[in-house]
Design an enzyme around this catalytic site. Structure first.
Site, short mmCIF file in Angstrom:
data_model
loop_
_atom_site.label_atom_id
_atom_site.label_comp_id
_atom_site.label_asym_id
_atom_site.label_seq_id
_atom_site.Cartn_x
_atom_site.Cartn_y
_atom_site.Cartn_z
N HIS A 161 0.83 -1.21 0.00
CA HIS A 161 0.00 0.00 0.00
C HIS A 161 0.86 1.26 0.00
O HIS A 161 1.90 1.33 0.65
CB HIS A 161 -1.02 -0.02 1.14
CG HIS A 161 -0.49 0.15 2.53
ND1 HIS A 161 -0.34 1.40 3.12
CD2 HIS A 161 -0.13 -0.75 3.48
CE1 HIS A 161 0.10 1.25 4.36
NE2 HIS A 161 0.24 -0.04 4.60
N ASP A 191 5.92 2.45 7.18
CA ASP A 191 4.64 1.78 6.92
C ASP A 191 3.86 2.61 5.91
O ASP A 191 3.32 3.65 6.25
CB ASP A 191 3.87 1.65 8.24
CG ASP A 191 2.54 0.94 8.10
OD1 ASP A 191 2.24 0.43 7.00
OD2 ASP A 191 1.79 0.92 9.08
N GLU A 202 -5.30 1.57 2.28
CA GLU A 202 -5.15 0.41 3.17
C GLU A 202 -5.37 0.81 4.62
O GLU A 202 -5.97 0.06 5.40
CB GLU A 202 -3.75 -0.20 2.99
CG GLU A 202 -3.54 -1.53 3.71
CD GLU A 202 -2.99 -1.40 5.12
OE1 GLU A 202 -2.86 -2.43 5.80
OE2 GLU A 202 -2.70 -0.26 5.56
N GLU A 203 -4.87 1.99 4.99
CA GLU A 203 -4.91 2.42 6.38
C GLU A 203 -6.32 2.72 6.88
O GLU A 203 -6.53 2.87 8.09
CB GLU A 203 -4.01 3.65 6.58
CG GLU A 203 -2.53 3.41 6.35
CD GLU A 203 -1.87 2.60 7.46
OE1 GLU A 203 -2.58 2.20 8.40
OE2 GLU A 203 -0.65 2.36 7.37
N ASP A 211 3.95 -5.82 3.50
CA ASP A 211 3.64 -4.80 4.51
C ASP A 211 4.61 -4.95 5.68
O ASP A 211 5.19 -6.03 5.88
CB ASP A 211 2.20 -4.94 4.99
CG ASP A 211 1.59 -3.64 5.47
OD1 ASP A 211 2.36 -2.72 5.82
OD2 ASP A 211 0.35 -3.53 5.49
N HIS A 247 3.81 3.50 13.27
CA HIS A 247 2.86 4.62 13.29
C HIS A 247 3.36 5.78 14.14
O HIS A 247 2.58 6.47 14.80
CB HIS A 247 1.47 4.16 13.74
CG HIS A 247 0.70 3.48 12.67
ND1 HIS A 247 -0.68 3.46 12.63
CD2 HIS A 247 1.10 2.79 11.57
CE1 HIS A 247 -1.09 2.77 11.56
NE2 HIS A 247 -0.01 2.36 10.91
#
Length: 346
Positions: free
Chosen positions: A63, A177, A207-208, A230, A314
């Site tokens: 992604h 990410d 995707e998130e 990922d 994140h």
């Protein structure tokens, strides 16, 4: 070895979920159009690059969207309030820079913090940080000035770029990410040799916020095999021993119900053949990756997850090891070149 310049460029290119067109989408197209047989953008914004072959039909997805922020209020003094797009922890924003994409171009803001000198009462000493605590200062002194600078309700923001080499192999930056796997997927595609498989390389969107891009791409492609690339968690301080993968020990592949056992065994065999280290991660439930939706597309897809381990996911200081990136590229390339028609029925 990794291409540090290209990797950094991919990581820092704009593209919050739903706003991939602000930068990363066109960058991916520009790179892949020189090596793929066909590159297209679907109606949701996925970039799909086709490397023609016979069989099996395989979809590889990484992604390209980022978690980020959206302005939802501008107060009379010109301060911004924001809400998250994807899994942003408010505490990661304190005393950090934010890059915004306004009607008048890129702008920056800072999330302020009360100085220790002014913290007199117990309630000012800390405690839980929530979204009401997050106030973004963009240098404006009024709502009118902020609007003149280009800020509006709905303006998109993301963590400011901060790519930092920490040692020979390790580096920290926002948005590993999933830009680090996006880079690895693109690099594997660029280096791809002879292959029997009919390959679709997908830079997926959104995707998130719910694996949305991979859902529509897998429906359109209808693959027999699906590989999601990922990031995953690496051992880090205070993880209480719950995390299995380690930095510098190679890429990671899940085992669990979201993973086709025959495809997983094939990956093990390829890794051993090419002497590529491969770590194992237990995933007792559907993964939070594009493989989740690929697996249950149409009549079912044989899926696997190929991951690069990172620390501090994140946050603005996600940390990775370049040796893991390099070995992930090697394994992804080898898997695609070695894949032949086979019965993937468990």
């Amino acid at each position: 070895m990794v291409d540090w310049e290209l990797m950094k460029k991919i990581i820092e290119s704009p593209g919050v979920s739903g706003y991939e067109h602000l930068g990363i989408r066109d960058l991916v197209v520009d790179i892949l159009k020189d090596v793929a047989d066909e590159v297209k953008i679907d109606k949701l914004g996925n970039v799909i690059a086709h490397f023609k072959g016979s069989a099996p039909k395989v979809m590889v997805a990484a992604h390209m969207d980022k978690i980020g922020l959206m302005v939802n209020h501008i107060d009379k003094d010109g301060y911004l309030r924001v809400v998250p797009i994807g899994g942003v922890l408010p505490e990661t924003l304190i005393a950090q820079k934010i890059r915004f994409f306004t009607e008048k171009g890129e702008r920056y803001g800072v999330v302020g913090v009360l100085p220790p000198h002014l913290r007199r009462e117990a309630k000012d000493q800390g405690g839980k940080i929530d979204w009401d605590s997050i106030i973004v200062d963009v240098g404006a002194s009024s709502r009118e000035e902020a609007e003149e600078m280009g800020f509006r309700i709905g303006t998109i923001g993301e963590f400011a770029p901060n790519f930092t080499r920490l040692s020979e192999h390790r580096f920290a930056t926002p948005y590993l990410d999933d830009r680090i796997c996006l880079y690895a997927m693109i690099e594997a595609a660029r280096q791809l040799g002879e292959h029997e498989a009919d390959i679709y390389i997908v830079a997926s969107v959104q995707e998130e916020i719910g694996l949305r891009g991979a859902r529509v791409a897998s429906f359109a492609i209808d693959p027999e095999v699906g590989i999601a690339m990922d990031v995953t968690f690496a051992k880090q301080p205070n993880d209480k021993g719950k995390i299995v993968p380690e930095l510098g020990k190679g890429p990671v592949m899940d085992v669990g119900p979201n993973i086709n056992p025959k495809l997983r065994q094939f990956a093990d065999e390829v890794a051993k053949k090419y002497e590529i280290p491969l770590q194992v991660e237990p995933s007792p439930r559907p993964t939070g990756t594009d493989a989740n939706v690929m697996q249950i597309n149409r009549e079912g897809v044989a899926t696997a997850v190929l991951s690069i381990p990172i620390r501090y996911m994140h946050s603005q200081v996600e940390l990775a090891d370049a040796r893991d990136v390099d070995n992930t590229i090697k394994l992804a390339k080898a898997l695609l070149e070695e894949l032949k028609p086979m019965d993937f029925t468990p």
